[in-house]
Design a protein around this motif. Structure first.
Motif, PDB file in Angstrom:
ATOM      1  N   UNK A  46       0.708  -1.013  -0.204  1.00 54.55           N
ATOM      2  CA  UNK A  46      -0.133   0.280  -0.079  1.00 54.55           C
ATOM      3  C   UNK A  46       0.855   1.226  -0.067  1.00 54.55           C
ATOM      4  N   UNK A  47       1.961   0.719   0.550  1.00 49.68           N
ATOM      5  CA  UNK A  47       2.692   2.454   1.124  1.00 49.68           C
ATOM      6  C   UNK A  47       3.192   2.679  -0.350  1.00 49.68           C
ATOM      7  N   UNK A  48       3.910   1.400  -0.764  1.00 46.76           N
ATOM      8  CA  UNK A  48       4.448   1.946  -2.660  1.00 46.76           C
ATOM      9  C   UNK A  48       3.410   2.886  -3.407  1.00 46.76           C
ATOM     10  N   UNK A  49       2.019   2.090  -3.101  1.00 42.12           N
ATOM     11  CA  UNK A  49       0.945   2.567  -4.258  1.00 42.12           C
ATOM     12  C   UNK A  49       0.519   3.867  -3.830  1.00 42.12           C
ATOM     13  N   UNK A  50       1.351   4.400  -2.434  1.00 41.44           N
ATOM     14  CA  UNK A  50       1.003   5.815  -2.070  1.00 41.44           C
ATOM     15  C   UNK A  50       2.047   6.849  -2.396  1.00 41.44           C
ATOM     16  N   UNK A  51       3.594   6.741  -3.366  1.00 39.53           N
ATOM     17  CA  UNK A  51       4.702   7.026  -2.732  1.00 39.53           C
ATOM     18  C   UNK A  51       4.130   8.335  -3.378  1.00 39.53           C
ATOM     19  N   UNK A  52       3.516   9.146  -4.458  1.00 42.82           N
ATOM     20  CA  UNK A  52       3.318   9.992  -5.493  1.00 42.82           C
ATOM     21  C   UNK A  52       2.052  11.231  -4.707  1.00 42.82           C
ATOM     22  N   UNK A  53       1.654  10.597  -3.415  1.00 41.99           N
ATOM     23  CA  UNK A  53       0.555  11.774  -2.972  1.00 41.99           C
ATOM     24  C   UNK A  53       1.085  12.525  -3.022  1.00 41.99           C
ATOM     25  N   UNK A  54       1.990  12.788  -2.007  1.00 42.32           N
ATOM     26  CA  UNK A  54       2.664  14.352  -2.676  1.00 42.32           C
ATOM     27  C   UNK A  54       2.370  15.483  -2.873  1.00 42.32           C
ATOM     28  N   UNK A  55       2.846  14.690  -4.767  1.00 40.19           N
ATOM     29  CA  UNK A  55       2.906  15.074  -5.311  1.00 40.19           C
ATOM     30  C   UNK A  55       1.102  16.415  -6.232  1.00 40.19           C
ATOM     31  N   UNK A  56       0.605  15.775  -5.823  1.00 37.11           N
ATOM     32  CA  UNK A  56      -0.904  16.180  -5.516  1.00 37.11           C
ATOM     33  C   UNK A  56      -1.699  16.452  -4.442  1.00 37.11           C
ATOM     34  N   UNK A  57      -1.521  16.767  -2.921  1.00 40.39           N
ATOM     35  CA  UNK A  57      -1.621  17.343  -2.216  1.00 40.39           C
ATOM     36  C   UNK A  57      -0.742  17.588  -1.375  1.00 40.39           C
ATOM     37  N   UNK A  58      -1.041  18.185  -0.005  1.00 34.02           N
ATOM     38  CA  UNK A  58      -0.363  18.094   1.267  1.00 34.02           C
ATOM     39  C   UNK A  58      -1.004  16.830   1.856  1.00 34.02           C
ATOM     40  N   UNK A  59       0.249  16.194   1.649  1.00 32.18           N
ATOM     41  CA  UNK A  59      -0.681  14.966   2.827  1.00 32.18           C
ATOM     42  C   UNK A  59      -0.901  15.707   4.825  1.00 32.18           C
ATOM     43  N   UNK A  60      -0.439  16.437   5.171  1.00 29.78           N
ATOM     44  CA  UNK A  60      -0.508  17.001   6.378  1.00 29.78           C
ATOM     45  C   UNK A  60      -2.392  17.509   6.497  1.00 29.78           C
ATOM     46  N   UNK A  61      -3.375  17.671   5.124  1.00 32.44           N
ATOM     47  CA  UNK A  61      -4.259  18.401   5.530  1.00 32.44           C
ATOM     48  C   UNK A  61      -5.070  17.088   4.715  1.00 32.44           C
ATOM     49  N   UNK A  62      -4.853  15.515   4.538  1.00 37.66           N
ATOM     50  CA  UNK A  62      -5.050  14.183   4.917  1.00 37.66           C
ATOM     51  C   UNK A  62      -6.410  14.511   5.908  1.00 37.66           C
ATOM     52  N   UNK A  63      -7.390  14.144   6.110  1.00 37.62           N
ATOM     53  CA  UNK A  63      -7.564  13.734   7.176  1.00 37.62           C
ATOM     54  C   UNK A  63      -8.345  13.465   7.440  1.00 37.62           C
TER      55      UNK A  63
END
Length: 304
Positions: A46-63
């Protein structure tokens, strides 16, 4: 609820089906020449799938981090909690698991659509390592299932969301697709009755999809694509043959990845991105399988 971005990950070990079973007819039936296996943990996949999410959103904004899996690394704590920690998500992020299979992505979207106005940015993760459940001699499962994961960013947008949803649940057919706790049934391996599940798909799932198509026709909605669970060739081609709809818009990629369970529709979204360039454009998602369950939704612009 806008589906901002979907990323995917596949098990690193590529396995030729003909190295498992010397049966060309099997590959012709399933349409799957290779399956993929992960020797990592479910959370690591799962972590591998999440590798690039910070390109699209600030992870600190995920609630909210919602994880769909039927191959948990731990019974407790929830795997989404471990994943959130490894991703470095903020401590005020709610993390929850959903134990669902091939219907899980669609069903999770139904929940997120209701929650998104409060938890503005939601990370939806699917991850399954079904190959860890399989008996080496079981052709019905070993020739189709791959290990895979996905990460989808769901961002609050009142203009987008689920316009229509339909669900079916029949626990009386549990014995058609199951893995028991421990080894009390089938020695703890996954059991799948392929022919009976196809019958369920033909009798229950196809009419659900037809109802969604008719809803679109009756409400002047343009269907850009239909994203169905990628079980195998016999299922996908079978569904296509029963729908009065443009075959090229019923997307498929099972031959590239195999059956990735809860991640199969996200893999389609990765290969066939959503398009809302036309007015009143929508898409249909259909997940079905373990339960037996099926969930069909229409997703798109709510105000045309």
């Amino acid at each position: 609820m806008r589906l901002l971005k979907t990323e995917t990950a596949l098990g690193a070990k590529k396995i030729a089906v003909n190295s498992l079973f010397d049966n060309d007819d099997l590959i012709q039936k399933t349409g799957i020449e290779y399956v993929y296996q992960s020797d990592d943990s479910t959370v690591s996949l799962a972590l591998t799938a999440c590798t690039n999410i910070e390109k699209y959103i600030d992870k600190n904004s995920i609630k909210l981090c919602m994880m769909v899996t039927q191959t948990p690394d731990d019974y407790l704590p929830a795997n989404s909690i471990t994943l959130s920690n490894r991703l470095g998500l903020p401590s005020d992020c709610l993390a929850i698991d959903i134990s669902q299979g091939c219907s899980g992505f669609v069903q999770a979207l139904c929940l997120i659509d209701k929650l998104n106005s409060f938890y503005n940015n939601i990370l939806l993760v699917t991850a399954d390592r079904y190959r860890s459940k399989l008996h080496d001699a079981d052709r019905s499962t070993n020739a189709v299932f791959s290990d895979g994961a996905s990460a989808t960013i769901c961002q609050y947008d009142p203009q987008f969301g689920i316009i229509y949803e339909s669900h079916f649940t029949d626990g009386s057919k549990r014995n058609l697709l199951f893995q028991s706790a421990g080894k009390k049934e089938n020695n703890g391996f996954l059991h799948m009755s392929g022919a009976e599940i196809w019958m369920f798909t033909r009798i229950k799932v196809v009419p659900q999809i037809v109802e969604a198509i008719n809803f679109c026709k009756n409400n002047n909605l343009k269907i850009n694509g239909i994203y169905i669970h990628q079980a195998s060739r016999v299922v996908v081609d079978g569904i296509k043959s029963l729908l009065s709809f443009e075959k090229e818009k019923v997307f498929e990629n099972y031959s590239a990845y195999g059956n990735t369970v809860s991640s199969s529709i996200p893999f389609l979204l990765k290969d066939f991105p959503l398009n809302f360039s036309n007015k009143n454009s929508v898409n249909i998602f259909a997940g079905f399988g373990v339960g037996l369950t099926s969930s069909v939704i229409i997703y798109g612009k709510k105000n045309g």
